[in-house]
Each structure stands twice: as structure tokens, then as C-alpha cells.
Design a protein around this motif. Sequence first.
Motif, PDB file in Angstrom:
ATOM      1  N   SER A 410       0.846  -1.186   0.000  1.00  0.00           N
ATOM      2  CA  SER A 410       0.000   0.000   0.000  1.00  0.00           C
ATOM      3  C   SER A 410       0.886   1.243   0.000  1.00  0.00           C
ATOM      4  O   SER A 410       1.936   1.236  -0.648  1.00  0.00           O
ATOM      5  CB  SER A 410      -0.988   0.004   1.167  1.00  0.00           C
ATOM      6  N   MET A 411       0.577   2.288   0.769  1.00  0.00           N
ATOM      7  CA  MET A 411       1.329   3.530   0.637  1.00  0.00           C
ATOM      8  C   MET A 411       2.774   3.472   1.144  1.00  0.00           C
ATOM      9  O   MET A 411       3.631   4.169   0.586  1.00  0.00           O
ATOM     10  CB  MET A 411       0.576   4.695   1.284  1.00  0.00           C
ATOM     11  N   SER A 436       2.004  -8.508  -3.616  1.00  0.00           N
ATOM     12  CA  SER A 436       1.616  -7.241  -2.975  1.00  0.00           C
ATOM     13  C   SER A 436       0.426  -7.369  -2.029  1.00  0.00           C
ATOM     14  O   SER A 436      -0.432  -6.486  -1.956  1.00  0.00           O
ATOM     15  CB  SER A 436       1.335  -6.160  -4.029  1.00  0.00           C
ATOM     16  N   GLY A 437       0.376  -8.475  -1.291  1.00  0.00           N
ATOM     17  CA  GLY A 437      -0.689  -8.640  -0.293  1.00  0.00           C
ATOM     18  C   GLY A 437      -0.405  -7.783   0.936  1.00  0.00           C
ATOM     19  O   GLY A 437       0.747  -7.455   1.237  1.00  0.00           O
ATOM     20  N   ILE A 438      -1.479  -7.436   1.647  1.00  0.00           N
ATOM     21  CA  ILE A 438      -1.280  -6.722   2.910  1.00  0.00           C
ATOM     22  C   ILE A 438      -1.423  -7.708   4.073  1.00  0.00           C
ATOM     23  O   ILE A 438      -1.575  -7.313   5.216  1.00  0.00           O
ATOM     24  CB  ILE A 438      -2.276  -5.554   3.085  1.00  0.00           C
ATOM     25  N   GLY A 461       1.303   0.307   7.186  1.00  0.00           N
ATOM     26  CA  GLY A 461       0.015   0.970   7.363  1.00  0.00           C
ATOM     27  C   GLY A 461      -0.839   0.245   8.392  1.00  0.00           C
ATOM     28  O   GLY A 461      -0.572  -0.914   8.740  1.00  0.00           O
ATOM     29  N   ASP A 462      -1.875   0.915   8.849  1.00  0.00           N
ATOM     30  CA  ASP A 462      -2.687   0.366   9.944  1.00  0.00           C
ATOM     31  C   ASP A 462      -3.481  -0.882   9.544  1.00  0.00           C
ATOM     32  O   ASP A 462      -3.581  -1.830  10.322  1.00  0.00           O
ATOM     33  CB  ASP A 462      -3.637   1.440  10.487  1.00  0.00           C
ATOM     34  N   LEU A 463      -4.044  -0.926   8.332  1.00  0.00           N
ATOM     35  CA  LEU A 463      -4.814  -2.116   7.952  1.00  0.00           C
ATOM     36  C   LEU A 463      -3.890  -3.314   7.779  1.00  0.00           C
ATOM     37  O   LEU A 463      -4.233  -4.440   8.157  1.00  0.00           O
ATOM     38  CB  LEU A 463      -5.596  -1.880   6.659  1.00  0.00           C
ATOM     39  N   SER A 464      -2.733  -3.078   7.220  1.00  0.00           N
ATOM     40  CA  SER A 464      -1.765  -4.163   7.055  1.00  0.00           C
ATOM     41  C   SER A 464      -1.293  -4.669   8.419  1.00  0.00           C
ATOM     42  O   SER A 464      -1.113  -5.874   8.618  1.00  0.00           O
ATOM     43  CB  SER A 464      -0.557  -3.683   6.252  1.00  0.00           C
ATOM     44  N   ASN A 489      -3.652   5.901   9.425  1.00  0.00           N
ATOM     45  CA  ASN A 489      -4.590   6.880   8.855  1.00  0.00           C
ATOM     46  C   ASN A 489      -6.016   6.344   8.965  1.00  0.00           C
ATOM     47  O   ASN A 489      -6.887   6.723   8.188  1.00  0.00           O
ATOM     48  CB  ASN A 489      -4.207   7.245   7.417  1.00  0.00           C
ATOM     49  N   GLY A 491      -7.518   3.480   8.212  1.00  0.00           N
ATOM     50  CA  GLY A 491      -8.123   2.891   7.017  1.00  0.00           C
ATOM     51  C   GLY A 491      -7.136   2.770   5.872  1.00  0.00           C
ATOM     52  O   GLY A 491      -5.925   2.888   6.064  1.00  0.00           O
ATOM     53  N   GLY A 492      -7.671   2.519   4.709  1.00  0.00           N
ATOM     54  CA  GLY A 492      -6.850   2.331   3.506  1.00  0.00           C
ATOM     55  C   GLY A 492      -6.616   3.662   2.816  1.00  0.00           C
ATOM     56  O   GLY A 492      -7.424   4.107   2.012  1.00  0.00           O
ATOM     57  N   GLY A 493      -5.499   4.291   3.142  1.00  0.00           N
ATOM     58  CA  GLY A 493      -5.200   5.616   2.589  1.00  0.00           C
ATOM     59  C   GLY A 493      -4.998   5.574   1.089  1.00  0.00           C
ATOM     60  O   GLY A 493      -5.263   6.551   0.383  1.00  0.00           O
ATOM     61  N   ILE A 494      -4.549   4.454   0.593  1.00  0.00           N
ATOM     62  CA  ILE A 494      -4.237   4.357  -0.842  1.00  0.00           C
ATOM     63  C   ILE A 494      -5.462   4.625  -1.698  1.00  0.00           C
ATOM     64  O   ILE A 494      -5.371   5.187  -2.782  1.00  0.00           O
ATOM     65  CB  ILE A 494      -3.641   2.963  -1.161  1.00  0.00           C
ATOM     66  N   PHE A 495      -6.626   4.237  -1.181  1.00  0.00           N
ATOM     67  CA  PHE A 495      -7.837   4.347  -2.006  1.00  0.00           C
ATOM     68  C   PHE A 495      -8.239   5.795  -2.236  1.00  0.00           C
ATOM     69  O   PHE A 495      -8.958   6.090  -3.185  1.00  0.00           O
ATOM     70  CB  PHE A 495      -8.978   3.550  -1.368  1.00  0.00           C
TER      71      PHE A 495
HETATM   72  C1  LIG Z   1      -4.584  -9.582   1.371  1.00  0.00           C
HETATM   73  C2  LIG Z   1      -4.981  -8.320   0.699  1.00  0.00           C
HETATM   74  N1  LIG Z   1      -6.243  -7.861   0.850  1.00  0.00           N
HETATM   75  C3  LIG Z   1      -6.607  -6.695   0.271  1.00  0.00           C
HETATM   76  C4  LIG Z   1      -5.729  -5.979  -0.479  1.00  0.00           C
HETATM   77  C5  LIG Z   1      -6.176  -4.680  -1.129  1.00  0.00           C
HETATM   78  N2  LIG Z   1      -5.561  -3.530  -0.456  1.00  0.00           N
HETATM   79  C6  LIG Z   1      -4.485  -2.926  -0.968  1.00  0.00           C
HETATM   80  S1  LIG Z   1      -3.980  -1.640  -0.077  1.00  0.00           S
HETATM   81  C7  LIG Z   1      -5.209  -1.843   1.043  1.00  0.00           C
HETATM   82  C8  LIG Z   1      -5.347  -0.885   2.194  1.00  0.00           C
HETATM   83  C9  LIG Z   1      -4.168  -0.950   3.079  1.00  0.00           C
HETATM   84  O1  LIG Z   1      -4.314  -0.048   4.154  1.00  0.00           O
HETATM   85  P1  LIG Z   1      -3.097   0.309   5.096  1.00  0.00           P
HETATM   86  O2  LIG Z   1      -2.290  -0.885   5.364  1.00  0.00           O
HETATM   87  O3  LIG Z   1      -3.633   1.045   6.255  1.00  0.00           O
HETATM   88  O4  LIG Z   1      -2.196   1.251   4.188  1.00  0.00           O
HETATM   89  P2  LIG Z   1      -2.553   2.686   3.580  1.00  0.00           P
HETATM   90  O5  LIG Z   1      -3.299   2.454   2.288  1.00  0.00           O
HETATM   91  O6  LIG Z   1      -3.380   3.428   4.552  1.00  0.00           O
HETATM   92  O7  LIG Z   1      -1.224   3.293   3.318  1.00  0.00           O
HETATM   93  C10 LIG Z   1      -6.009  -2.925   0.701  1.00  0.00           C
HETATM   94  C11 LIG Z   1      -7.176  -3.371   1.477  1.00  0.00           C
HETATM   95  C12 LIG Z   1      -4.416  -6.507  -0.616  1.00  0.00           C
HETATM   96  N3  LIG Z   1      -3.458  -5.897  -1.330  1.00  0.00           N
HETATM   97  N4  LIG Z   1      -4.075  -7.652  -0.005  1.00  0.00           N
END
Ligand SMILES: Cc1ncc(C[n+]2csc(CCOP(=O)(O)OP(=O)(O)O)c2C)c(N)n1
Length: 595
Positions: A410-411, A436-438, A461-464, A489, A491-495
Motif C-alpha cells: 500500500s502507501m 503485494s498482499g497486505i 500501514g494500519d490495515l496491514s 490513517n 483505514g486504507g489511505g491508498i484508495f
Molecule cells: C490480502 C490483501 N487484501 C486486500 C488488499 C487490497 N488492499 C491494498 S492496499 C489496502 C489498504 C491498506 O491499508 P493500510 O495498510 O492502512 O495502508 P494505507 O493504504 O493506509 O497506506 C487494501 C485493502 C491486498 N493488497 N491484499
Amino acid sequence: MSASATAYSDQLVRTFIAQLRHSGLRHVVICPGSRSTPLTVAFARDGSFTPWLHLDERSASYFALGLARQLEEPVALVCTSGTAAANFAPAVFEAWLSRVPLVVLTADRPPELRDTGANQTIDQSRVYGTHVKRAIELPIADGTEAVLRLARSSAARAVSLAMEKPYGPVHVNVPFREPLLDATTSLPALPAKSALDVPQPEPLAPTLETITRVAEACAGKRGVIYCGPEPYALPAEAIASLAATLGWPVLAEPLSGLRVGTHPLDHVIETYDPLFRTPRFVRDAAAEVVLRFGAAATSRPAMGYMAARDGLREIVVDDAGGWRDPEGSVWMMVHADAATFCELLEADLDARGDAQADAAWIALWLDANAAANAAMREAMDAMEQPFEGRVQIEVAEALPDGATLVLGNSMPVRDAESFFPALARDASLVGTRGASGIDGVVSTAVGAAAARQAPVVLLIGDLSFFHDLNGLWAIKRHNLNLTVVLVNNDGGGIFSFLPQQDAAPQEFEEWFGTPHGLDFMHAVALHDGRYELLTGDRGWADRIAQATREPGLTVLEVRTDRASNVLLHGDVWTRVREAVGAVLDAHSGVSGVTA
Ligand SMILES: Cc1ncc(C[n+]2csc(CCOP(=O)(O)OP(=O)(O)O)c2C)c(N)n1
Ligand SMILES: [Mg+2]
């Protein structure tokens, strides 16, 4: 079932693992379960392996990936039958795509229980599909030497294949009948065979004809060297030296090993991603040749710059015989060891004497890089709130010699591409950029920390972080040290950077932004770590550096805002565009640069 059948299976397992060890495998990550008892007990008793216990198979397999990536050697995984094996899948896919050697051992029910409705029995025979280099099925031990020999050669083959370039995962499915363990009898294992030693293949040497063709395509041309992600860093010295001979810039992706290191950095352009966000630069600094080492670009601006067009030749060097050409744009695919290729090409170019691009070419790149760097600094200095790009600068500053920085997807990894400075430091940057999984980022970092004594920093990132909280467990269990810089942030800031958010503003926040409202302090406390909120808008490097000297787990959290993060990025790109415009004006009149 007689006791001797159990003794036979024990003998088979010991034969198998003795050969694994002999073939060079030292580390095994083991998850608890009953069906895998013969493997687990044999590994635990053997004494010549380092066994790593992990509780969650998904985290365990990423831990193994982090370990194997750091050590550049095969790491084994062990789990029980059923969904346990399926939980290894994400890391196996990542290992396949990013070329990391794993030997995946899944215990299984015996053949007569398959497809009969027996409990905890799935079809494991090809459970990883086409994402393993080979799926081997061991037979049930029957006391015959033929079966023991097959187990031994399968072990040698698994390690050998995993370590043959391109490195990758090999699956060995091992069925066992009950009773699984017998304390009374023990039969001697077959001794491991040196004849089955892992072959060390010679590096692929390019033919002289290939070198001549490449030299002809490159000599005197305006070209760039693009270095993409590569788990076992590229030959930085050789590439830097080739760049000097050609008079070309080195566009160094953070995970390539070229942006950070002790090699000469004078041709390294670390701001190519911001630069390529300026259309005029893309036009005026158009290359005639792209010479790529490592994986293909993931940054859209970089992909745009290198996109197929008339007058551009793309040459890719792959030391593993792979075919990494996602755009179908490659003009010439060279299967050769990168260091040998560089040396031979340089010798050919030297002999020609007229190999360098015109001096204005590299001057333009270096001026643009300096201007972009200055503009980015200025833009960030003007900010009055925490900015995710600044976190990259602070982490870079804090990174001690010998350290490994794991960049979350992600970011974090994308911002690294834009903001992480070129650094003359003996440090390495690691990521999981294959799939590129989180999902396994924490464990990849913990696995890297298990490989060596040097500090490991994870920027995530927080979701990861949330996705792989279980991965933290291994830190305390195995006495490891990890510094986490958590960019929260909510949530998913990348979106927020995606164009589609404007088309569905109603749904966007709930389904893509996904605020969770979690306070990670509690998760860190569960694992006995130190937790600290980094406040203010800068000046965190000292605290991060200090954390790399602390034992156990330290989590340092920076809170940012998704919406303003997009605007702040925009401010930086605007400043870069203005600064680069001035550089292009100053260079106008030089061939290729418009007034
Ligand atoms: C296993 C998996 N599920 C979903 C995704 C889709 N995905 C890509 S980035 C992202 C959000 C990640 O959020 P965070 O880790 O907080 O990073 P940020 O975007 O805020 O920098 C998601 C859900 C993915 N890449 N891998
Ligand atoms: Mg986030």
C-alpha cells in the motif's frame, strides 16, 4: 495398525529430513497439529535444525518467507492436514512470484481417507496449484528400501529445485496413518547422500553475440538503467560502473538494492517517480533505450515513462531465465547473470571508445534530480501537519548501519518510491512486492528479524498491521527485536488516490476508506511491546533510531489524515513540477529539450 508400520513412517521421516539437512536446509518453521506429529517430533529431536514454533499458519509461512529472503537459503514449513495447509497459500504465492526458496511440508491423511468425508481432510495434492515449482507426494512408508530411497531423493530434489534460479517454493505432501508415534521401536534412517547434494548452478553467461547486440543498441544513445525490486539485491557496483560508462542515469526502485548501499550513488536518480509526474519532463527526457534489471516497474509514472513507443528499445536482463514483461514491451530479453552481463558489456563499450551518451543527457537528469529533491524538501518543510512522505525521510535518517527496512504494501512502499532518499549506507530494503498482499507483512519483518542480529524496522500501514497482528506473537516467543513505525490513517489511505472515489463518494468512505477506529496500543500490550504515539509533525528520527536499540517489540505510531494526505502529496508534485520546469528551461536548446 501394527507398531512396526509406525516405526517405518518414523524411519521415512528421519531419512527425509536428514537429506534436507545435508542438502543445506537449516531452518524449519513448525505449526502445531496432530497429523504432522512424525515430522514435528523428528525435527524437534534432530538437533541439527533451528526449529521455529509459530501458532498461526498464515503468519508462520510469511515468517518463513522473511527468514528465507534474508538468509538467501531454503526454509522449511510444517503443518497439519486440512485448512492449515491452505493457510500457507498466500506466502507460497508470494514466494513463487518474488522468487524466494521455501520447502512446504504438509502432513496429510492417508490415501484411503481422501474424498470419503473423513474429518480434516481436503485435497492437498495440488493445493497451491501452479504457484509451486513442483508438488511432490510422498508414499506411505512400508518398510521397503525403495520407498526410503524415494523419500531421500525427494528431499534432495525439493531443496535443489527451491534453490535453482528462479528460486521458489516446492510442496511436499506427506501422508501418515495412525498410530502416528510409537515410543518403543526405532529403525535406522538411510544415511544422507552427497551424490544428492544441491547442485550449485553456474551463473548464466551471456553469449558474446548478445553482448555485441546490446552494446550496439546502447552505445552513444540516450538511455536509462531501471533497477526494479529484487529480493536478493542486484549487483550494485557493476551496475553503477556500467551507468558511468554509458553516461546514463540509474532509476533505482527502493527494493532494488541500488537506492541504498555502499556502491557509488552518483548516477542514481531516486526522484524518478515525482519527475515522471511532470509530463514535460517525460517528453523532454525521453530515452531511446531502457535497460532493466530486476522486476518490472510498479509505479504508474515509471510505467508511463517506459511504455512502449516508437524509438524506445527496452532490454531486460534476467539472471533466472524468467520472462518479466507485463506490458509486452520488451525488445530484447537477456537471460544472463547481471554482474557478468555488466562486466562484459562494459568491456565491449570501452573497446568502442564512443559509448557515452552526450554529456547533456546525464546533466539534465542530475539537475532535475537535485531540483526535485530540493522542491520536495521545501514542500515538506512548509507543512504543518504530519505527512506520510515525511515519515519516509525520518525512517531513512534513523536507519542504522546494517539495518533492514521492511516496507509494507500500500502507501509505505509507494511513498518509499517517491520519498525515500538515496543513501550511502549499508542497509537493505525489503518488501513483498510479488503479489503485494497486505496479509503477511508483520510476519515477513519478524522472519527477517529472526535471520540476524542486526536491527529490523518495519514501516507499515494500519490495515496491514491489523491483518497480521498474530505475527507479533513470534517476537516474544523467540526473543526477537523489531521496531515498527505504524502509519495510522484509520483505514486504507491508498484508495483516496483512486479516481473512482469521485464517482462513488457515498460508498467510498465506508467500503474503501474503511475506518476501523482501533487503538493499537492494546494489541501491542497483548504482546508485551512498547507503544508510543509520535506527536508533532516531524523530528521523529531520534526516537526511531533509539527504538532500534531496544529489545523486543517497539511500536511507534504516527497518525495521519487520509484526505489531507492526498492534498499534501499534490502540493509536493506541484512544487516538483515548477522546479523541474525551471531545469528544463535552463537546458532548453540542448537536443531533445523543448523551450
Ligand atoms: C490480502 C490483501 N487484501 C486486500 C488488499 C487490497 N488492499 C491494498 S492496499 C489496502 C489498504 C491498506 O491499508 P493500510 O495498510 O492502512 O495502508 P494505507 O493504504 O493506509 O497506506 C487494501 C485493502 C491486498 N493488497 N491484499
Ligand atoms: Mg492506512
